[in-house]
Design an enzyme around this catalytic site. Structure first.
Site, PDB file in Angstrom:
ATOM      1  N   ARG A  77      90.466 -58.582 -13.026  1.00 52.93           N
ATOM      2  CA  ARG A  77      90.864 -59.921 -12.581  1.00 52.93           C
ATOM      3  C   ARG A  77      91.665 -60.559 -13.716  1.00 52.93           C
ATOM      4  O   ARG A  77      91.137 -60.784 -14.805  1.00 52.93           O
ATOM      5  CB  ARG A  77      89.625 -60.754 -12.256  1.00 52.93           C
ATOM      6  N   HIS A 120      95.594 -70.160 -13.034  1.00 53.96           N
ATOM      7  CA  HIS A 120      94.479 -70.347 -13.965  1.00 53.96           C
ATOM      8  C   HIS A 120      94.977 -71.333 -15.032  1.00 53.96           C
ATOM      9  O   HIS A 120      95.087 -71.002 -16.211  1.00 53.96           O
ATOM     10  CB  HIS A 120      94.042 -69.008 -14.546  1.00 53.96           C
ATOM     11  N   GLU A 165      88.892 -72.321 -10.489  1.00 58.91           N
ATOM     12  CA  GLU A 165      88.171 -73.521 -10.900  1.00 58.91           C
ATOM     13  C   GLU A 165      89.019 -74.794 -10.817  1.00 58.91           C
ATOM     14  O   GLU A 165      89.300 -75.434 -11.850  1.00 58.91           O
ATOM     15  CB  GLU A 165      87.626 -73.350 -12.329  1.00 58.91           C
ATOM     16  N   ASN A 294      82.191 -68.567 -10.128  1.00 63.85           N
ATOM     17  CA  ASN A 294      82.059 -68.473 -11.592  1.00 63.85           C
ATOM     18  C   ASN A 294      80.788 -69.197 -11.987  1.00 63.85           C
ATOM     19  O   ASN A 294      80.590 -70.356 -11.606  1.00 63.85           O
ATOM     20  CB  ASN A 294      83.251 -69.135 -12.296  1.00 63.85           C
ATOM     21  N   TYR A 296      77.961 -70.040 -15.213  1.00 62.38           N
ATOM     22  CA  TYR A 296      77.592 -69.980 -16.627  1.00 62.38           C
ATOM     23  C   TYR A 296      76.232 -70.589 -16.947  1.00 62.38           C
ATOM     24  O   TYR A 296      75.515 -70.088 -17.791  1.00 62.38           O
ATOM     25  CB  TYR A 296      78.671 -70.651 -17.492  1.00 62.38           C
ATOM     26  N   GLU A 361      83.415 -64.669 -12.519  1.00 60.87           N
ATOM     27  CA  GLU A 361      83.231 -64.854 -13.968  1.00 60.87           C
ATOM     28  C   GLU A 361      81.754 -65.063 -14.239  1.00 60.87           C
ATOM     29  O   GLU A 361      81.083 -65.828 -13.533  1.00 60.87           O
ATOM     30  CB  GLU A 361      83.957 -66.102 -14.506  1.00 60.87           C
TER      31      GLU A 361
HETATM   32  O1  IFM Z   1      87.277 -69.304 -20.552  1.00 65.09           O
HETATM   33  C1  IFM Z   1      86.888 -69.971 -19.387  1.00 65.09           C
HETATM   34  C2  IFM Z   1      87.731 -69.527 -18.218  1.00 65.09           C
HETATM   35  O2  IFM Z   1      89.080 -69.711 -18.451  1.00 65.09           O
HETATM   36  C3  IFM Z   1      87.341 -70.309 -16.987  1.00 65.09           C
HETATM   37  N1  IFM Z   1      85.927 -70.277 -16.757  1.00 65.09           N
HETATM   38  C4  IFM Z   1      85.052 -70.567 -17.865  1.00 65.09           C
HETATM   39  C5  IFM Z   1      85.446 -69.718 -19.065  1.00 65.09           C
HETATM   40  C6  IFM Z   1      84.505 -70.017 -20.253  1.00 65.09           C
HETATM   41  O3  IFM Z   1      84.592 -71.351 -20.616  1.00 65.09           O
END
Ligand code: IFM
Length: 458
Positions: A77, A120, A165, A294, A296, A361
């Site tokens: 990706r 992006h 995002e 995505n 985190y 992600e």
């Molecule tokens: O690095 C970023 C990415 O560009 C978009 N999602 C979160 C990642 C970590 O912050």
């Protein structure tokens, strides 16, 4: 090690983004993006760094693709840089397209599926100068860019992601001011939300017209948003508002064809609904083939003021706070909360019309040290990915149609306002020599991808 096997055909990949890895920002006709301009402003990016040379991926992509093949990855990706393909948002630049043709050809030659994202975050700076995403016309310029890209690459690419995002683009870029273009104008941020979604819808239609068998999706960043005090009506309301701004304002129009009524009401003081023209929601809600998630961390939010935190990306909410709790944190200060991934996947599965999901992600920044033997044993990052794969598997067992996982990131890279200080790569990049060193996480992830199963960390 528990016996965790993924469904047959589960797609194992890694992700990057153009501005974060490519470098070569002034070659072959590329012009400035909003990030080139933002980085030049003092104090915006840690270390005053910019997208140069980044991981020099523009010149070293062959080596990087070969490395992915060695790792056994089946999909890559990456994102395509709008200012390479249509510099200044204007005429098509063949040299820019040719780079992506070479990259895609190299991937295909190594049996790695190309997964390009069209946007992006690198809006051509010239388009920002006429309003950027706050200007409705930008959505149509994006469709023009999508048309040129699909015409050039549609014979080689079968899966397209329109945006990465959009929350960050709209709210961090136009309300919080901590991402490019660095504006702190809530009215512009809510306009940007709608125009980004409109751009997605227009591009989806453009892609499908040019390439009827293409698969099209969008990637959203999602987090469970949890009130710090579940009995406090203020905290509960802040969580509702923030969940609306983070998730529902994107998911609802995309997957239900309408904006969430409570959030439309919250955003009325900022003029949100004036941007929504007849027919827009039909364009935005064109059926999708997949949704990228995505993930985190989780966000804990409170209505209690947390001092002068600067302009809020959360339009209309000044005092949301994210107090640290008793959990491990990454080098970004983000709590490690793998269960939140299961929650997010189940939420989309249960609350929206079903469609294939991909984790586009997931990963972590940690400080990496070379051991005496020259290896990087990034136990923290490896454990992070393992725990999140377990959480993803729990969602699959609960019935979620999850089809793949892309770790963020293949390479250490430019972490936006954090510059090069934060390393997310499973492959270490020495920014002076550009030497790549796969970390323990890469070696371990390679075995997971090859076995299609979680394997012991060793
Ligand atoms: O690095 C970023 C990415 O560009 C978009 N999602 C979160 C990642 C970590 O912050």
């Amino acid at each position: 090690m528990e016996n965790i096997v993924f469904p047959q055909g589960f797609l194992w990949g890694a992700a990057t983004a153009a501005f974060q890895v490519e470098g070569a920002t002034d070659v072959d006709g590329r012009t400035d993006s909003i990030w080139d301009e933002f980085c030049r402003q003092p104090g915006k990016v840690v270390g005053g760094d910019c997208g140069e040379p980044a991981a020099d991926h523009y010149r070293r992509f062959e080596q990087d693709v070969a490395m992915m093949a060695d790792l056994g990855l089946k999909a890559y990706r990456f994102s395509i840089a709008w200012p390479r393909v249509r510099p200044d948002g204007g005429k098509v630049n063949q040299a820019g397209l040719d780079f992506y043709k070479r990259l895609v050809d190299s991937l295909l030659a190594h049996d790695i599926a190309p997964w390009p994202t069209l946007y992006h975050w690198d809006l051509p700076q010239k388009l920002e100068e006429v309003g950027g995403w706050a200007n409705r016309d930008t959505a149509f310029r994006f469709a023009d860019y999508a048309a040129a890209t699909v015409e050039a690459l549609g014979d080689r690419v079968s899966t397209w992601t329109t945006m990465n995002e959009p929350w960050c683009s709209a709210f961090l870029g136009y309300a919080g001011g901590i991402h490019a273009p660095g504006r702190t104008e809530p009215e512009a941020a809510v306009a940007a939300v709608h125009h980004l979604l409109l751009a997605h819808g227009l591009a989806t239609d453009t892609i499908r017209s040019a390439q009827p068998d293409a698969k099209v999706g969008i990637t959203l960043n999602m987090y469970p948003i949890i009130p710090v005090n579940p009995d406090d009506p203020g905290d509960i309301d802040v969580a509702r508002r923030l969940d609306g701004l983070q998730q529902r304002i994107f998911l609802d129009p995309l997957l239900r064809g309408e904006y969430p009524a409570d959030i439309v009401e919250d955003l009325e003081p900022f003029g949100f609904s004036a941007h929504v023209k007849p027919g827009d929601l039909d364009i935005i809600s064109a059926p999708l083939d997949m949704l990228g998630v995505n993930y985190y961390t989780e966000h804990y939010v409170s209505s209690t003021p947390d001092g002068d935190a600067g302009p809020s990306p959360w339009v209309g909410v000044q005092h949301a706070s994210f107090p640290p709790r008793d959990a491990p944190i990454t080098d970004m200060g983000w709590e490690v909360r793998p269960d939140g991934l299961t929650t997010v996947l189940l939420r989309v599965h249960n609350d929206y019309p079903r469609l294939p999901l991909y984790i586009t992600e997931n990963g972590a920044a940690f400080r990496d040290d070379f051991s005496g033997t020259g290896a990087i044993d990034d136990v923290d990052r490896t454990g992070f990915i393992a725990s999140h794969l377990r959480a993803a598997h729990t969602a699959i067992e609960a019935g979620v149609d999850l089809r793949g996982y892309f770790c963020w990131s293949l390479l250490d890279n430019f972490e936006w306002a954090e510059g090069y200080a934060k390393r997310f790569g499973i492959v270490h990049v020495d920014y002076d020599t550009q030497i790549r060193t796969p970390k323990m996480s890469a070696r371990w992830y390679s075995r997971v991808a090859k076995d299609n199963a979680l394997v012991a960390v060793s």
